[in-house]
Design a protein around this motif. Structure first.
Motif, PDB file in Angstrom:
ATOM      1  N   UNK B 120       0.804  -1.226   0.000  1.00 55.10           N
ATOM      2  CA  UNK B 120       0.000   0.000   0.000  1.00 55.10           C
ATOM      3  C   UNK B 120       0.837   1.275   0.000  1.00 55.10           C
ATOM      4  N   UNK B 121       2.156   1.146  -0.080  1.00 51.06           N
ATOM      5  CA  UNK B 121       2.972   2.359  -0.261  1.00 51.06           C
ATOM      6  C   UNK B 121       3.282   2.594  -1.742  1.00 51.06           C
ATOM      7  N   UNK B 122       3.927   1.606  -2.357  1.00 46.14           N
ATOM      8  CA  UNK B 122       4.264   1.773  -3.781  1.00 46.14           C
ATOM      9  C   UNK B 122       3.046   1.570  -4.673  1.00 46.14           C
ATOM     10  N   UNK B 123       2.023   0.881  -4.160  1.00 45.21           N
ATOM     11  CA  UNK B 123       0.839   0.546  -4.955  1.00 45.21           C
ATOM     12  C   UNK B 123       1.208  -0.045  -6.317  1.00 45.21           C
TER      13      UNK B 123
END
Ligand SMILES: Cc1cc2nc3c(=O)[nH]c(=O)nc-3n(C[C@H](O)[C@H](O)[C@H](O)COP(=O)(O)OP(=O)(O)OC[C@H]3O[C@@H](n4cnc5c(N)ncnc54)[C@H](O)[C@@H]3O)c2cc1C
Ligand SMILES: Nc1ncnc2c1ncn2[C@@H]1O[C@H](COP(=O)(O)O)[C@@H](O)[C@H]1O
Lengths: 321, 249
Positions: B120-123
């Motif tokens: 859920x950071x780099x997606x």
């Protein structure tokens, strides 16, 4: 001149519209990064119909195959077909829309070609980089693909759909030159009938959250309004997780990304992860009884109140127009 | 059967994310790191398969600086048996992560990799499929149901428009979607026990030679804020605004 291969997604002879947004991204790459010829590939039963439909969109060659190994989507077969066509033509780019299909198989092509992949791009920058949202869209990253070959998935809602320009692409029926995968079998494929517009293609979306709560309430409140407006129906994760509506309706960071002309958010709070999927909508309407709900921070028009009163009134009055 | 679960340490999903003024990165000070929610779901699924007697041992693997140990310990507190930290001070893109996990996989005799469909950071949502590419084994992504038997795995996948059920031979990679399960909280005794569970540390450069990222972030930007809207006091006012002002109906 470099070559770009566009994956043209279709299902039973019906073109997936998001491929036309991916085509626009391909054209932008050709325009801003390096002048390129755009080729296409289209797979599975019905491909022939689709390629004749898209033959007037300015692509040079379009390769298609209705070979039965493509009837059911198997990632490795789709990847190998793209590798085959890319190698035959020495393509530098592979571009597809970020549908569940595109997301699923493009990385396999990246490995085969030692290429880097930028996922879900929302922009093609002039400096040869791409823009893409990260952290649920709370930040935008400009990324550079450092490899010679480049793989890209495109966020459909961020690019206009390409238009027909006339002329005709050269259509080529090709035969796969590889052994199909035997390790994965598709047992079942269930796409429930949906008489409403596709979420990602709809001009108007009516979306419900935990405040709407149950499938019965969706039927009673959300569907009539959606049908009046010829809108698609969306939902927050809360109601999808509760099993009240199909998971395919989830809008958000980890669901569908949409940008319709009008998004009506009903009884949903507007969590970061939900906003990530809809905050690029042109006009946002929020209906919520809690004036502090974060959805009001992105809404163009908000009504604070009980959705069980407001929504039927809205449906009824729109009817009178 | 042994299962490998990659676990990424990410910023708390509930935190307010801010881009550094110079665009060089994200402000991380004061924000808690957590196990990527999709990986937590993968750990939970592994635990359930173990309880059901389908698998014997769960190894979690994380890539990043020493601090990632906290998230690996958390996964062990949930119930994973052991952990591997692939230590790297520099950023790793999905491709480098996949190449590192590939080497870990080859060293063990794992039959299954369970992992999140997306960090859920780099997606970016690439690592599971990249791994499938590097290992030349099948994968099934976006799982909302996993049924494991001795020599195959049946996976219900969430796809556009509905769902699909596939069956794959083993070894295989399964990436998790949100509906697969609801992860448990690490129980207190689990947290105590996790402190003594084995954690092996391997330097990233001893595992892979080429440490170049295929995709580099050159700059971060803040998204444009939407301009403030207004509250309307009646349905009539709303309809009139949508018709005459916004012109969308
Ligand atoms: C990794 C991860 C990924 C996620 N991905 C997504 C995603 O893709 N999409 C997504 O939507 N969520 C996602 N979530 C979940 C998200 O964080 C929220 O939990 C979820 O969006 C909340 O749904 P909701 O707004 O319907 O429910 P709530 O937050 O409970 O909001 C309900 C709202 O309804 C209002 N309401 C209640 N009754 C009435 C009434 N009678 N009249 C008017 N208003 C009423 C309340 O005031 C409240 O604001 C994700 C979370 C995580 C951790
Ligand atoms: N640095 C990392 N450490 C451990 N696992 C990772 C790492 N990066 C990616 N992964 C795994 O790959 C999944 C998808 O990540 P991504 O492709 O980056 O969206 C995550 O849910 C993790 O399981």
């Amino acid at each position: 001149m470099s070559k770009i291969l566009l994956f043209i997604q279709q299902d039973q002879g019906k073109l997936n519209q998001a491929s036309l947004a991916a085509l626009t991204a391909a054209q932008e790459i050709s325009f801003k990064h390096e002048s390129a010829e755009i080729l296409g590939i289209c797979l599975g039963a019905g491909a022939k119909n689709v390629v004749s439909e898209i033959a007037t969109y300015g692509l040079a060659n379009i390769y298609y195959s209705e070979n039965s190994i493509f009837d059911k989507y198997i990632a490795s077969n789709y990847a190998k077909a793209c590798v085959q066509i890319m190698q035959k033509n020495d393509c530098k780019y592979l571009i597809a829309s970020a549908t569940t299909t595109g997301k699923d198989f493009l990385p396999l092509v990246a490995v085969k070609l030692s290429a880097g992949q930028a996922s879900d791009i929302t922009g093609v920058n002039p400096d040869k980089s791409f823009r893409r949202p990260v952290y649920a869209g709370n930040a935008l990253a400009d990324v550079q693909i450092t490899t010679d070959k480049k793989i890209i998935t495109v966020r459909g809602s961020s690019f206009d759909l390409a238009k027909s320009v006339g002329g005709s692409s050269q259509l080529e029926d090709f035969s796969p030159d590889f052994q199909p995968s035997t390790s994965v079998t598709v047992l079942e494929y269930q796409i429930p009938e949906n008489s409403r517009p596709e979420l990602t293609e709809a001009k108007i979306i009516v979306s419900g959250g935990r405040g709407v709560g149950t499938s019965a309430n969706f039927e009673k409140l959300i569907f009539p309004l959606a049908d009046k407006l010829n809108a698609a129906v969306g939902a927050s994760r809360a109601v999808v997780d509760a099993g009240e509506v199909p998971n395919d309706w989830q809008v958000g960071q980890t669901g569908k990304i949409v940008a319709p002309n009008l998004y009506i958010a009903i009884g949903l709070s507007g969590a970061i992860q939900h906003l990530a999927g809809m905050k690029d909508s042109k006009v946002i309407v929020a209906i919520n009884k809690d004036a502090e709900a974060p959805i009001f921070e992105v809404a163009d028009y908000g009504i604070v109140g009980d959705l069980f009163q407001i929504v039927p009134e809205l449906t009824q009055k729109i009817n009178l127009l | 059967m042994k299962v490998l679960v990659p676990v990424k340490s990410v910023l708390d999903y509930a935190a307010k994310i801010k881009v550094k003024p110079d665009g060089s990165g994200i402000e991380k000070d004061g924000i808690k790191q957590i196990v990527n929610p999709f990986d937590e779901i993968a750990v939970e699924e592994a635990l359930r398969l173990k309880t059901a007697g389908k698998i014997s041992e769960i190894t979690v693997v994380g890539i990043g600086p020493e601090e990632v140990t906290t998230q690996l310990r958390y996964a062990m507190a949930m119930g994973a048996d052991q952990a591997i930290l692939i230590k790297s001070l520099n950023a790793v893109d999905s491709d480098l992560a996949a190449r590192a996990i590939t080497e870990v996989f080859k060293k063990g005799s794992y039959q299954l990799i369970l992992m999140g469909k997306q960090a859920i950071d780099s997606d970016s949502g690439q690592t599971p499929q990249l791994l499938a590419g590097y290992l030349e084994i099948p994968h099934a992504s976006f799982a909302s149901k996993v049924e494991l038997s001795a020599d195959k795995v049946k996976v219900t996948r969430e796809v556009d428009g509905g769902f699909e059920v596939v069956e794959s031979s083993l070894p295989a990679i399964v990436s998790t979607d949100l509906r697969l399960n609801e992860p448990r909280y690490a129980p207190l005794p689990g947290i105590m026990k996790a402190k003594t569970k084995p954690l092996e540390i391997i330097e990233l450069h001893s595992l892979v030679n080429d440490l170049t990222e295929k995709v580099k972030v050159i700059k971060y930007h803040s998204p444009e804020a939407r301009k403030a809207g207004r509250l309307v006091s009646s349905v009539d006012e709303l309809i009139s605004a949508l018709k005459n002002e916004a012109k969308v109906i």
